[in-house]
Design an enzyme around this catalytic site. Structure first.
Site, mmCIF file in Angstrom:
data_model
loop_
_atom_site.group_PDB
_atom_site.id
_atom_site.type_symbol
_atom_site.label_atom_id
_atom_site.label_comp_id
_atom_site.label_asym_id
_atom_site.label_seq_id
_atom_site.Cartn_x
_atom_site.Cartn_y
_atom_site.Cartn_z
ATOM 1 N N LYS A 153 0.824 -1.214 0.000
ATOM 2 C CA LYS A 153 0.000 0.000 0.000
ATOM 3 C C LYS A 153 0.862 1.270 0.000
ATOM 4 C CE LYS A 153 -2.170 -1.846 3.552
ATOM 5 N NZ LYS A 153 -1.795 -3.281 3.388
ATOM 6 N N ILE A 154 1.858 1.318 0.905
ATOM 7 C CA ILE A 154 2.661 2.545 1.037
ATOM 8 C C ILE A 154 3.657 2.670 -0.121
ATOM 9 C CG2 ILE A 154 4.334 3.768 2.494
ATOM 10 C CD1 ILE A 154 2.959 2.358 4.925
ATOM 11 N N THR A 231 11.380 4.555 5.883
ATOM 12 C CA THR A 231 10.189 4.814 6.703
ATOM 13 C C THR A 231 9.528 3.479 7.068
ATOM 14 O OG1 THR A 231 8.801 5.057 4.742
ATOM 15 C CG2 THR A 231 9.680 7.098 5.705
ATOM 16 N N ARG A 233 10.895 -0.021 8.914
ATOM 17 C CA ARG A 233 11.216 -0.354 10.306
ATOM 18 C C ARG A 233 12.722 -0.234 10.461
ATOM 19 N NH1 ARG A 233 6.789 0.572 11.532
ATOM 20 N NH2 ARG A 233 5.223 -0.743 12.545
ATOM 21 N N ASP A 257 13.084 7.679 9.289
ATOM 22 C CA ASP A 257 11.957 7.959 10.185
ATOM 23 C C ASP A 257 11.890 6.885 11.258
ATOM 24 O OD1 ASP A 257 9.542 9.422 10.941
ATOM 25 O OD2 ASP A 257 8.483 7.595 10.339
ATOM 26 N N GLU A 262 15.262 2.489 18.298
ATOM 27 C CA GLU A 262 14.445 3.672 18.595
ATOM 28 C C GLU A 262 13.628 3.560 19.885
ATOM 29 O OE1 GLU A 262 12.023 3.517 14.919
ATOM 30 O OE2 GLU A 262 10.270 3.334 16.217
ATOM 31 N N HIS A 294 9.846 8.580 14.013
ATOM 32 C CA HIS A 294 8.736 7.661 13.673
ATOM 33 C C HIS A 294 7.402 8.422 13.594
ATOM 34 C CE1 HIS A 294 7.663 3.128 13.837
ATOM 35 N NE2 HIS A 294 6.785 3.772 13.109
ATOM 36 N N GLN A 295 7.386 9.426 12.745
ATOM 37 C CA GLN A 295 6.203 10.287 12.645
ATOM 38 C C GLN A 295 5.520 10.196 11.280
ATOM 39 O OE1 GLN A 295 8.476 14.274 12.807
ATOM 40 N NE2 GLN A 295 6.967 14.692 11.219
ATOM 41 N N PHE A 297 3.433 8.263 10.051
ATOM 42 C CA PHE A 297 1.991 7.956 10.105
ATOM 43 C C PHE A 297 1.180 9.127 10.660
ATOM 44 C CE2 PHE A 297 1.025 7.759 14.628
ATOM 45 C CZ PHE A 297 2.315 7.881 15.151
HETATM 46 P P1 NAI Z 1 1.833 -3.801 2.882
HETATM 47 O O1 NAI Z 1 1.664 -5.123 3.546
HETATM 48 O O2 NAI Z 1 0.714 -3.224 2.099
HETATM 49 O O3 NAI Z 1 3.128 -3.859 1.913
HETATM 50 C C1 NAI Z 1 4.341 -4.454 2.267
HETATM 51 C C2 NAI Z 1 4.961 -5.029 0.996
HETATM 52 O O4 NAI Z 1 6.268 -5.529 1.314
HETATM 53 C C3 NAI Z 1 4.153 -6.202 0.421
HETATM 54 O O5 NAI Z 1 3.872 -5.964 -0.939
HETATM 55 C C4 NAI Z 1 5.067 -7.403 0.630
HETATM 56 O O6 NAI Z 1 4.937 -8.386 -0.380
HETATM 57 C C5 NAI Z 1 6.440 -6.721 0.583
HETATM 58 N N1 NAI Z 1 7.499 -7.558 1.099
HETATM 59 C C6 NAI Z 1 7.446 -8.500 2.092
HETATM 60 N N2 NAI Z 1 8.643 -9.085 2.218
HETATM 61 C C7 NAI Z 1 9.468 -8.525 1.304
HETATM 62 C C8 NAI Z 1 10.822 -8.726 0.938
HETATM 63 N N3 NAI Z 1 11.571 -9.658 1.552
HETATM 64 N N4 NAI Z 1 11.353 -7.970 -0.050
HETATM 65 C C9 NAI Z 1 10.594 -7.054 -0.690
HETATM 66 N N5 NAI Z 1 9.293 -6.817 -0.400
HETATM 67 C C10 NAI Z 1 8.739 -7.544 0.586
HETATM 68 O O7 NAI Z 1 2.312 -2.820 4.026
HETATM 69 P P2 NAI Z 1 2.275 -1.220 4.015
HETATM 70 O O8 NAI Z 1 1.001 -0.747 4.621
HETATM 71 O O9 NAI Z 1 2.675 -0.725 2.679
HETATM 72 O O10 NAI Z 1 3.437 -0.894 5.086
HETATM 73 C C11 NAI Z 1 4.788 -1.254 4.833
HETATM 74 C C12 NAI Z 1 5.582 -1.102 6.110
HETATM 75 O O11 NAI Z 1 5.686 0.277 6.453
HETATM 76 C C13 NAI Z 1 4.931 -1.743 7.370
HETATM 77 O O12 NAI Z 1 5.257 -3.115 7.483
HETATM 78 C C14 NAI Z 1 5.518 -0.954 8.491
HETATM 79 O O13 NAI Z 1 6.694 -1.602 8.966
HETATM 80 C C15 NAI Z 1 5.906 0.390 7.844
HETATM 81 N N6 NAI Z 1 5.106 1.495 8.340
HETATM 82 C C16 NAI Z 1 5.764 2.582 8.875
HETATM 83 C C17 NAI Z 1 5.050 3.675 9.362
HETATM 84 C C18 NAI Z 1 5.743 4.878 9.913
HETATM 85 O O14 NAI Z 1 5.089 5.696 10.587
HETATM 86 N N7 NAI Z 1 7.039 5.075 9.671
HETATM 87 C C19 NAI Z 1 3.585 3.675 9.349
HETATM 88 C C20 NAI Z 1 2.992 2.502 8.731
HETATM 89 C C21 NAI Z 1 3.740 1.451 8.271
#
Ligand code: NAI
Length: 329
Positions: A153-154, A231, A233, A257, A262, A294-295, A297
Site C-alpha cells: 500500500k505505502i 520509513t 522499520r 523515520d 528507537e 517515527h512520525q 503515520f
Molecule cells: P503492505 O503489507 O501493504 O506492503 C508491504 C509489501 O512488502 C508487500 O507488498 C510485501 O509483499 C512486501 N514484502 C514482504 N517481504 C518482502 C521482501 N523480503 N522484499 C521485498 N518486499 C517484501 O504494508 P504497508 O502498509 O505498505 O506498510 C509497509 C511497512 O511500512 C509496514 O510493514 C511498516 O513496517 C511500515 N510502516 C511505517 C510507518 C511509519 O510511521 N514510519 C507507518 C505505517 C507502516
C-alpha cells in the site's frame, strides 16, 4: 469492555476517546508495555498497544495470567508481538492493517525533498542571518531513478508520487503489484535496483528475511552517492554499516523515520538528557543525515482512521464476533 491503552499520548486520548464515544472503558497509561508495567493490565480483558510495546512470550504469559484475552494493536506492523505465543495462550490479536498509506508515502517524499535540497539546513541558516548557498547544492529529481523496495500500500503510493516528479521507478517485492506496473514502475531484482537507483526507499515489513536488508554488502552494491530513505522499520538497516558507508562517501545521504534502537528514545523528550546511544549520536552529526522520530503515520486522517478501526475491532472482540483485522500465527 475495559481496555488498558499502553503508550498513550495526548492524541491517543483525543482521537480514541472521540471514536469510542463511551462504548468501552478506556484506561490510558503513559508507560510502554514492558515486563514491569504489565501488571497495569490487571482486571482488563483487553489491552491496546502501539509500536514500542513489547508483547513477547514472557509478557504475554503475564498478561494471560492477569486475564487479558485480547490485544488490539493500533498500528499496522506487528513485529513486536509473538503471535505464536499469543495463539498458545488463547489471546486474540487484531490490528489496523491500513490507515493512510498516503500520509506515510508523503512523509518519505518530504524526507527526500528536504534531504536533497537541504531545506532543514537552509531554514536554520537563514534565520541566523546567513544567506550563503554553500553546502546546499541538490539535484533535480526529474529523470532520476528511484528504487522502491516493498510495493504494497505505502510503496505503491510512494512510487506514484515519484512518477509525478518525472522519475523512473524500479520496484522490488516478493509479490508484484499491478498498480505499480500500470503507473510505469518496472520490477527488477534487488541487485539491479541497488545498482541503478539514485534513491532507494524502503517500504517492506520487518521479517527475519528483511532484517538488515541494507548491510555492508548491499551498500557496496548501491550506486555511489545514492540517497537512502527508511520509513519502514529500523532494523531493515544495519546502522553500523550505514555509518561506515556515510563516512566513506559510498552513501550520499540518509533519511530515517525509523531507527534500529528507537525504543525508549523516539516519542520521548530527551532534550535535557545525555543521549546514551552512540550510533544515533554519530548519525546526528552528519550534515547529510535527516532523522525524524517515527512520525510518518502522524496525520490527522491517519490518527482518526486508526482510532475508528481500533474501536471497531474492540467492538467485535467484546461481542465475540469474528474480526476482519485478526492476525493469525
Ligand atoms: P503492505 O503489507 O501493504 O506492503 C508491504 C509489501 O512488502 C508487500 O507488498 C510485501 O509483499 C512486501 N514484502 C514482504 N517481504 C518482502 C521482501 N523480503 N522484499 C521485498 N518486499 C517484501 O504494508 P504497508 O502498509 O505498505 O506498510 C509497509 C511497512 O511500512 C509496514 O510493514 C511498516 O513496517 C511500515 N510502516 C511505517 C510507518 C511509519 O510511521 N514510519 C507507518 C505505517 C507502516
Amino acid at each position: 469492555m475495559r481496555v488498558v491503552v499502553f503508550s498513550a499520548k495526548p492524541h491517543d486520548r483525543e482521537f480514541l476517546g472521540a471514536a469510542n464515544a463511551g462504548r468501552h472503558e478506556l484506561v490510558f497509561q503513559e508507560s510502554r508495555l514492558l515486563a514491569e508495567s504489565a501488571p497495569l493490565a490487571a482486571g482488563a480483558p483487553a489491552v491496546c498497544l502501539f509500536v514500542h510495546d513489547h508483547a513477547d512470550a514472557g509478557i504475554l504469559g503475564t498478561l494471560a495470567k492477569l486475564g487479558v484475552r485480547h490485544i488490539a494493536l493500533r498500528c499496522a506492523g506487528f513485529n513486536n508481538v509473538d503471535l505464536a505465543a499469543a495463539a498458545r495462550l488463547g489471546i486474540d490479536v487484531v490490528r489496523v492493517p491500513a490507515y493512510s498509506p498516503h500520509g506515510v508515502a508523503e512523509h518519505a517524499a518530504a524526507l527526500l525533498l528536504t534531504l536533497n535540497r537541504r531545506t532543514h539546513r537552509a531554514y536554520a541558516r537563514v534565520r541566523d542571518g546567513n544567506f550563503s548557498l554553500e553546502g546546499l547544492l541538490g539535484f533535480d529529481l526529474y529523470d532520476k531513478t528511484v528504487g522502491v523496495v516493498g510495493t504494497g500500500k505505502i510503496g505503491a503510493c510512494f512510487a506514484a508520487i515519484m512518477r509525478g516528479f518525472g522519475c523512473r521507478v524500479l520496484a522490488h517485492d516478493v509479490v508484484e503489484n499491478p498498480v505499480v506496473k500500470t503507473i510505469g514502475g518496472e520490477y527488477v531484482t534487488l541487485d539491479r535496483l541497488f545498482a541503478d537507483s539514485h534513491v532507494v526507499s524502503l517500504h517492506c515489513p520487518l521479517t527475519p528475511q528483511t532484517r538488515h536488508l541494507i548491510d555492508a554488502d548491499a551498500l557496496a552494491r548501491m550506486r555511489p552517492g545514492a540517497t537512502l530513505i527508511n520509513t519502514g522499520r529500523g532494523p531493515l538497516i544495519d546502522t553500523a554499516a550505514v555509518i561506515g558507508a556515510l563516512k566513506s562517501g559510498q552513501l550520499g545521504a540518509l533519511a530515517l523515520d525509523v531507527y534500529e534502537e528507537e525504543e525508549g528514545v523516539f516519542y520521548e523528550d530527551l532534550s535535557g538528557s545525555i543521549l546514551a546511544d552512540d550510533q544515533l549520536a554519530r548519525l546526528l552529526t552528519f550534515p547529510n543525515v535527516l532523522v525524524t522520530s517515527h512520525q510518518a503515520f502522524f496525520t490527522r486522517e491517519a490518527i482518526q482512521a486508526i482510532a475508528e478501526t481500533t474501536i471497531g475491532n474492540l467492538d467485535d472482540l467484546a461481542a465475540g464476533r469474528p474480526c476482519i483485522n485478526a492476525l493469525k500465527a
